[in-house]
Design an enzyme around this catalytic site. Sequence first.
Site, PDB file in Angstrom:
ATOM      1  N   GLN A 197      -5.052  -0.038  -1.237  1.00  0.00           N
ATOM      2  CA  GLN A 197      -4.086  -0.928  -0.581  1.00  0.00           C
ATOM      3  C   GLN A 197      -3.079  -1.450  -1.627  1.00  0.00           C
ATOM      4  O   GLN A 197      -2.826  -0.762  -2.598  1.00  0.00           O
ATOM      5  CB  GLN A 197      -4.795  -2.091   0.145  1.00  0.00           C
ATOM      6  N   GLY A 228       0.811  -1.223   0.000  1.00  0.00           N
ATOM      7  CA  GLY A 228       0.000   0.000   0.000  1.00  0.00           C
ATOM      8  C   GLY A 228       0.838   1.264   0.000  1.00  0.00           C
ATOM      9  O   GLY A 228       2.071   1.222   0.131  1.00  0.00           O
ATOM     10  N   ASP A 229       0.162   2.399  -0.216  1.00  0.00           N
ATOM     11  CA  ASP A 229       0.800   3.726  -0.193  1.00  0.00           C
ATOM     12  C   ASP A 229       1.901   3.876  -1.238  1.00  0.00           C
ATOM     13  O   ASP A 229       2.876   4.603  -1.028  1.00  0.00           O
ATOM     14  CB  ASP A 229       1.370   4.048   1.207  1.00  0.00           C
ATOM     15  N   GLY A 233      -5.909   5.838   1.870  1.00  0.00           N
ATOM     16  CA  GLY A 233      -5.597   7.265   1.920  1.00  0.00           C
ATOM     17  C   GLY A 233      -4.780   7.597   0.689  1.00  0.00           C
ATOM     18  O   GLY A 233      -3.627   7.200   0.587  1.00  0.00           O
ATOM     19  N   HIS A 234      -5.407   8.262  -0.273  1.00  0.00           N
ATOM     20  CA  HIS A 234      -4.735   8.566  -1.538  1.00  0.00           C
ATOM     21  C   HIS A 234      -4.499  10.070  -1.618  1.00  0.00           C
ATOM     22  O   HIS A 234      -5.453  10.849  -1.680  1.00  0.00           O
ATOM     23  CB  HIS A 234      -5.581   8.075  -2.722  1.00  0.00           C
ATOM     24  N   LYS A 291      -0.436   5.459  -5.601  1.00  0.00           N
ATOM     25  CA  LYS A 291      -1.429   5.134  -6.638  1.00  0.00           C
ATOM     26  C   LYS A 291      -2.274   6.362  -6.964  1.00  0.00           C
ATOM     27  O   LYS A 291      -2.627   6.604  -8.115  1.00  0.00           O
ATOM     28  CB  LYS A 291      -2.359   4.015  -6.140  1.00  0.00           C
TER      29      LYS A 291
HETATM   30  P1  GDP Z   1      -1.473   5.837  -2.226  1.00  0.00           P
HETATM   31  O1  GDP Z   1      -2.235   5.398  -1.047  1.00  0.00           O
HETATM   32  O2  GDP Z   1      -0.883   4.691  -2.991  1.00  0.00           O
HETATM   33  O3  GDP Z   1      -2.230   6.767  -3.130  1.00  0.00           O
HETATM   34  O4  GDP Z   1      -0.213   6.661  -1.681  1.00  0.00           O
HETATM   35  P2  GDP Z   1      -0.254   7.759  -0.514  1.00  0.00           P
HETATM   36  O5  GDP Z   1      -0.944   8.959  -1.026  1.00  0.00           O
HETATM   37  O6  GDP Z   1      -0.739   7.176   0.757  1.00  0.00           O
HETATM   38  O7  GDP Z   1       1.287   8.030  -0.294  1.00  0.00           O
HETATM   39  C1  GDP Z   1       2.113   8.536  -1.302  1.00  0.00           C
HETATM   40  C2  GDP Z   1       2.705   9.879  -0.825  1.00  0.00           C
HETATM   41  O8  GDP Z   1       3.822  10.227  -1.631  1.00  0.00           O
HETATM   42  C3  GDP Z   1       1.741  11.044  -0.975  1.00  0.00           C
HETATM   43  O9  GDP Z   1       1.947  11.938   0.095  1.00  0.00           O
HETATM   44  C4  GDP Z   1       2.154  11.702  -2.290  1.00  0.00           C
HETATM   45  O10 GDP Z   1       1.852  13.094  -2.349  1.00  0.00           O
HETATM   46  C5  GDP Z   1       3.628  11.489  -2.263  1.00  0.00           C
HETATM   47  N1  GDP Z   1       4.273  11.325  -3.571  1.00  0.00           N
HETATM   48  C6  GDP Z   1       3.758  10.797  -4.702  1.00  0.00           C
HETATM   49  N2  GDP Z   1       4.714  10.687  -5.652  1.00  0.00           N
HETATM   50  C7  GDP Z   1       5.851  11.159  -5.093  1.00  0.00           C
HETATM   51  C8  GDP Z   1       7.190  11.267  -5.565  1.00  0.00           C
HETATM   52  O11 GDP Z   1       7.551  10.884  -6.662  1.00  0.00           O
HETATM   53  N3  GDP Z   1       8.101  11.803  -4.685  1.00  0.00           N
HETATM   54  C9  GDP Z   1       7.761  12.223  -3.435  1.00  0.00           C
HETATM   55  N4  GDP Z   1       8.730  12.730  -2.679  1.00  0.00           N
HETATM   56  N5  GDP Z   1       6.518  12.105  -2.955  1.00  0.00           N
HETATM   57  C10 GDP Z   1       5.573  11.577  -3.783  1.00  0.00           C
HETATM   58  P1  IMO Z   2      -3.821   2.818   0.501  1.00  0.00           P
HETATM   59  O1  IMO Z   2      -4.981   2.657  -0.440  1.00  0.00           O
HETATM   60  C1  IMO Z   2      -1.226   1.039   3.538  1.00  0.00           C
HETATM   61  C2  IMO Z   2      -3.051  -1.900   6.206  1.00  0.00           C
HETATM   62  C3  IMO Z   2      -3.200  -1.538   7.671  1.00  0.00           C
HETATM   63  C4  IMO Z   2      -3.056  -2.901   8.309  1.00  0.00           C
HETATM   64  C5  IMO Z   2      -3.772  -3.816   7.312  1.00  0.00           C
HETATM   65  C6  IMO Z   2      -5.224  -4.116   7.675  1.00  0.00           C
HETATM   66  O2  IMO Z   2      -3.651   4.194   1.033  1.00  0.00           O
HETATM   67  O3  IMO Z   2      -2.578   2.235  -0.089  1.00  0.00           O
HETATM   68  P2  IMO Z   2      -7.461  -2.701   7.565  1.00  0.00           P
HETATM   69  O4  IMO Z   2      -7.859  -1.441   8.261  1.00  0.00           O
HETATM   70  O5  IMO Z   2      -7.533  -2.617   6.089  1.00  0.00           O
HETATM   71  O6  IMO Z   2      -8.169  -3.921   8.095  1.00  0.00           O
HETATM   72  O7  IMO Z   2      -5.909  -2.910   7.974  1.00  0.00           O
HETATM   73  O8  IMO Z   2      -3.732  -3.138   6.062  1.00  0.00           O
HETATM   74  N1  IMO Z   2      -3.651  -0.946   5.263  1.00  0.00           N
HETATM   75  C7  IMO Z   2      -2.948  -0.108   4.492  1.00  0.00           C
HETATM   76  N2  IMO Z   2      -1.623   0.126   4.431  1.00  0.00           N
HETATM   77  N3  IMO Z   2      -2.055   1.676   2.688  1.00  0.00           N
HETATM   78  C8  IMO Z   2      -3.397   1.429   2.701  1.00  0.00           C
HETATM   79  O9  IMO Z   2      -4.250   1.939   1.794  1.00  0.00           O
HETATM   80  C9  IMO Z   2      -3.891   0.539   3.676  1.00  0.00           C
HETATM   81  N4  IMO Z   2      -5.134   0.098   3.986  1.00  0.00           N
HETATM   82  C10 IMO Z   2      -4.973  -0.824   4.939  1.00  0.00           C
HETATM   83  O10 IMO Z   2      -2.195  -0.636   8.083  1.00  0.00           O
HETATM   84  O11 IMO Z   2      -1.704  -3.281   8.336  1.00  0.00           O
HETATM   85 MG    MG Z   3      -2.200   5.625   1.039  1.00  0.00          MG
END
Ligand code: GDP
Ligand code: IMO
Ligand code: MG
Length: 426
Positions: free
Chosen positions: A226, A12-13, A40-41, A16
Site C-alpha cells: 500500500q 499505493g501502486d 498487488g506488486h 514498489k
Molecule cells: P506496486 O503495488 O507499488 O508494486 O505497483 P503496481 O505493480 O501495482 O503498479 C505499478 C505498475 O507500473 C506495474 O504494472 C509495473 O509493471 C508498472 N511500471 C513500473 N515502473 C514503470 C515505469 O517506469 N513506467 C511504466 N510505464 N510502467 C511501470
Molecule cells: P499495493 O501494495 C492501492 C486500497 C483499496 C481501498 C483501501 C482499503 O499494490 O500498493 P483494503 O482492502 O486494504 O481494506 O482496502 O486501500 N488499497 C490499495 N490501493 N494499492 C494497494 O496495494 C492497495 N491495497 C489496498 O483500494 O481504497
Molecule cells: Mg499494486
Amino acid sequence: MSATAVIGLQWGDEAKGKIVDLLTDQHDVVVRYQGGNNAGHTVVCNGQTYKLSLLPVGVLRPQVTSVIATGVVINPKALLGEIEGLKSRSMPVGSNLLISDRAHVIFPHHVAEEAALEESRKDNAIGTTMRGIGTCYRDKAGRTHAIRVGDLYYPDIFRTRLADIVAQKNTILRALAPAFTPLDAGQIAEEYLGYAKQLEPHVIDTTSFLHKSLAQGKKLLFEGAQGSLLDIDHGTFPFVTSSSSSGCGIHSGSGVPERSISRMIGVVKAYTTRVGGGPFPTELNNAIGQHIRDVGREYGTVTGRPRRCGWFDAVAAGYGARISGVDCIAVMLLDVLSQLDEIKVCTAYDIDGERTTDFPSHVEALARAKPVYETLAGWKSDICGVRKLADFPKAARDYLETLGELLGKPVEIISVGPDREQTILD
Ligand code: GDP
Ligand code: IMO
Ligand code: MG
C-alpha cells in the site's frame, strides 16, 4: 545498519514491486511486514510479468530468503494459490519462504463480513479490495475473535475456538445480511488444518530469524505494501487500509527496530493514482486523466478496477515522505507523461480561502482542498530508452528537479518503463 526499506508515499501502486526486485540482488532477506493479499506488486523480469500479492517480491530469486512477518494478515488459501502459480511457471517456492507464526489468519467470515459492511455503506463505501483485510485486523485488535498462524498447530484448541468464533460471526452476519447462509465451522477448521499442514515447513518465529540475520551481518530489504496515505493512523481515514502502511509500520510489523535501516526509499509515481473511495484533490476526471490511465495501464492488479488518476500532489506525497522518514525518492512511470504539452504539480492547497502546504488531518477538509498548481513544460518525446540522467530532455530534468525540491529529498532513482533496465540510478 544493513537494512533498506521501500515505502510508497502516495495511495499505493507506486511501483514498489519494481524497486524491490531491482534491489533484491544486493540483499539477503526480503520482508513483507504489513498488509495481505490486498497488495498487488507487478514485476517484469527476464521478459516475464509476475504479479505478487502476499508473497514478497524476493521469491523471484531463490537465493534470497523471503519473509512474511508478524504484521501481515494471511489468507492461507490465497497464499498456497500464489505458491502454486509460481511453481507452474518453474519458479518453485521452498525453504526460501518463511512465514511468521505470529501473523494473523484471514477466514471466510472476514471476507463475508467485509462484503456486508461495504454493501451497507452504499455510496460512502471505502472501496476495499474485499479480501477480508480490515475485518481480520479488526479482530486482531479486538483479540477475542482472532486466530494466529501458530494457533493452527494446536488442532483441538483451534477447532473449539473456531467453533465459538464462527457461531458468533454467523449471528452477526445474519443480522447484517438476512439471506446469508451460515458458515460451517467444522468444515472450515478441517480446511484450514489442511492448509496449515502444507505451510508448516515455512512457519517459524520470523522475529527471531530477522534478529539473527542482522547479527550475522545479513542485508535486509523491507517491502512496504500500500502507501503512506493509506496508513491506518496517518492516512486519509477512514479511506485507508487497516495496517501501518507508511514507514511507521516496519518496527511493529517485523519486530526489527527502525534504527537498523540505513536507507529508506520513498517511491512515488510521476503523477498520482488512487483506487477506491476517498478525497483526491488533484484527480483529473477529464481527457488527461483518461490519457494517463491508458498510457500507464492504470487498472488495479488485484481487483482490475480502473485507478483514479491525477497530477502529482506534492502536499500529499511530501506528507507521506515526512511520516515515513524517507532519505531519498524513486520517481516511477515518468514515461507515462511524455506526450503531454504541459504538466501540473500541486504545490499547495487552498482550503476555504486559506493557502496551506500542510496535509489536512480530516477527510472533510481534504475534500474541500483546491490544488494550487505550478505548470511545467512537457518534454514531448519518448524517454523509455533513456539510461542516464544527462540524456533526459531538459524539461524532464526540470520536472524531476521540481519534484525533488518540493519533497525536500534527493531523487536517486528514476523509472521510464516496467523493465529492470528502464531504470536510472542517480
Ligand atoms: P506496486 O503495488 O507499488 O508494486 O505497483 P503496481 O505493480 O501495482 O503498479 C505499478 C505498475 O507500473 C506495474 O504494472 C509495473 O509493471 C508498472 N511500471 C513500473 N515502473 C514503470 C515505469 O517506469 N513506467 C511504466 N510505464 N510502467 C511501470
Ligand atoms: P499495493 O501494495 C492501492 C486500497 C483499496 C481501498 C483501501 C482499503 O499494490 O500498493 P483494503 O482492502 O486494504 O481494506 O482496502 O486501500 N488499497 C490499495 N490501493 N494499492 C494497494 O496495494 C492497495 N491495497 C489496498 O483500494 O481504497
Ligand atoms: Mg499494486
